[in-house]
Design an enzyme around this catalytic site. Structure first.
Site, short mmCIF file in Angstrom:
data_model
loop_
_atom_site.label_atom_id
_atom_site.label_comp_id
_atom_site.label_asym_id
_atom_site.label_seq_id
_atom_site.Cartn_x
_atom_site.Cartn_y
_atom_site.Cartn_z
N ASN A 71 0.85 -1.20 0.00
CA ASN A 71 0.00 0.00 0.00
C ASN A 71 0.88 1.24 0.00
O ASN A 71 1.92 1.28 0.67
CB ASN A 71 -0.89 -0.02 1.24
CG ASN A 71 -1.98 1.04 1.25
OD1 ASN A 71 -2.53 1.35 2.29
ND2 ASN A 71 -2.32 1.59 0.10
N TYR A 104 -7.30 14.18 -0.56
CA TYR A 104 -7.08 13.27 0.57
C TYR A 104 -6.58 14.07 1.77
O TYR A 104 -5.74 14.96 1.62
CB TYR A 104 -6.05 12.22 0.16
CG TYR A 104 -5.57 11.32 1.26
CD1 TYR A 104 -6.42 10.40 1.87
CD2 TYR A 104 -4.24 11.36 1.69
CE1 TYR A 104 -5.97 9.55 2.86
CE2 TYR A 104 -3.77 10.51 2.68
CZ TYR A 104 -4.64 9.61 3.27
OH TYR A 104 -4.20 8.78 4.26
N GLU A 113 -10.03 10.14 8.51
CA GLU A 113 -9.33 10.10 7.22
C GLU A 113 -10.38 10.29 6.13
O GLU A 113 -11.41 9.62 6.15
CB GLU A 113 -8.64 8.76 7.05
CG GLU A 113 -7.85 8.62 5.74
CD GLU A 113 -7.23 7.23 5.59
OE1 GLU A 113 -6.13 7.14 5.02
OE2 GLU A 113 -7.85 6.24 6.06
N TYR A 115 -11.55 11.09 1.86
CA TYR A 115 -11.24 11.03 0.44
C TYR A 115 -12.38 11.66 -0.36
O TYR A 115 -13.55 11.34 -0.15
CB TYR A 115 -11.14 9.58 -0.05
CG TYR A 115 -10.01 8.74 0.47
CD1 TYR A 115 -8.89 8.49 -0.32
CD2 TYR A 115 -10.08 8.13 1.72
CE1 TYR A 115 -7.87 7.66 0.12
CE2 TYR A 115 -9.06 7.29 2.17
CZ TYR A 115 -7.95 7.07 1.37
OH TYR A 115 -6.95 6.24 1.81
N GLU A 205 -3.06 6.85 -4.80
CA GLU A 205 -2.89 5.73 -3.88
C GLU A 205 -2.92 4.43 -4.68
O GLU A 205 -3.72 4.27 -5.61
CB GLU A 205 -3.97 5.71 -2.82
CG GLU A 205 -3.85 4.55 -1.84
CD GLU A 205 -4.69 4.70 -0.58
OE1 GLU A 205 -4.67 3.77 0.25
OE2 GLU A 205 -5.37 5.75 -0.43
#
Length: 259
Positions: A71, A104, A113, A115, A205
């Site tokens: 990741n 982000y 978090e 997005y 990402e």
């Protein structure tokens, strides 16, 4: 696939967590880092499971190239973030597998978090999260959703936190994002960000995929659109949800073990 989905539904009642293999082999690439570059904040994070390279270019430009495994996420923008910023971006983005191109960021109090996804690969994250309806911003429809991460990496180390999503239905790789319109729509849907903004960037990402991007970000203008929201439809059943999720999970397992 239907019989396999039925089996997953039966197992789901007894198994609460299905984790990807954690013993990833560290590979070459750009080490994780963050800071300022040419007047912009940048953030680059990798779990070292893939050979991945991050490069800061002039002004708000950055580029990433990554191979399969693990990741990674990185990009340029601002720190702290803002509730009213309008962001413009342009460039190129290619992928093979699970990947996002998104605005982000993070907040604290609480730790969130978030997005605003403009483009994505073979997995739409809103399909595996709690649907909160839609918002129309700049003439485009975004699906809003919430998910929870348990004991996962964060800006405060390993933590449990929520993820907020706006996922654009018509993918693009360039345009203007009215961050405030999304944040107001989230609040109206009960999705409340923290009171303290951390960074806010345009990021690429990758998750057990391959790809590359070269993106330039800048601060735009023309905010204030409240966005048009709709309430979510009734939740689907287990089989419907797992049918969407099954293939990316299977692909991740196969990639992790090089099968």
């Amino acid at each position: 696939m239907i019989s396999f989905i039925a089996l997953l539904c039966a197992l789901f009642a007894a198994v609460s967590t299905f984790a990807m293999p954690q013993n990833l082999t560290s590979r070459a690439g750009t080490p994780s880092s963050s800071g300022t570059h040419n007047g912009f904040f940048y953030s680059w994070w990798t779990d070292n499971g893939a050979t991945a390279y991050y490069t800061n270019g002039p002004g708000g430009q950055f580029s990433i190239e990554w191979g399969n495994g693990g990741n990674l996420v990185g990009g340029k923008g601002w720190n702290p973030g803002s509730n009213t910023r309008v962001i413009s971006y342009s460039g190129s983005y290619s992928y093979n597998g699970n990947s996002y191109l998104a605005v982000y960021g993070w907040t604290r109090n609480p730790l969130i978090e978030y997005y605003i996804i403009e483009n994505f690969g073979n997995y739409n994250p809103s399909t595996g999260a709690d649907n909160k309806g839609t918002v129309t911003v700049g003439g485009a429809v975004y699906d809003m959703a919430v998910s929870t991460r348990v004991n996962q990496p964060s800006i405060d180390g390993t933590a449990t936190f929520q993820q907020f999503w706006s996922v654009r239905r018509s993918k693009r790789t360039g345009g203007t994002v009215d961050v405030g319109a999304h944040f107001r729509a989230w609040a109206n849907a009960g999705m409340r960000l923290g009171t303290q903004h951390n960074y806010q960037i345009v990021a690429c990402e990758g998750y057990f995929s391959t790809g590359s991007c070269s993106i330039t970000v800048s601060e735009g203008s023309g905010g204030g659109n409240p966005g048009n929201t709709t309430t979510p439809p009734p939740a689907g059943n287990c089989a419907a949800s797992l049918e969407v999720l099954a293939q990316p999970v299977i692909n991740g397992i196969l990639n992790a073990y090089n099968i």
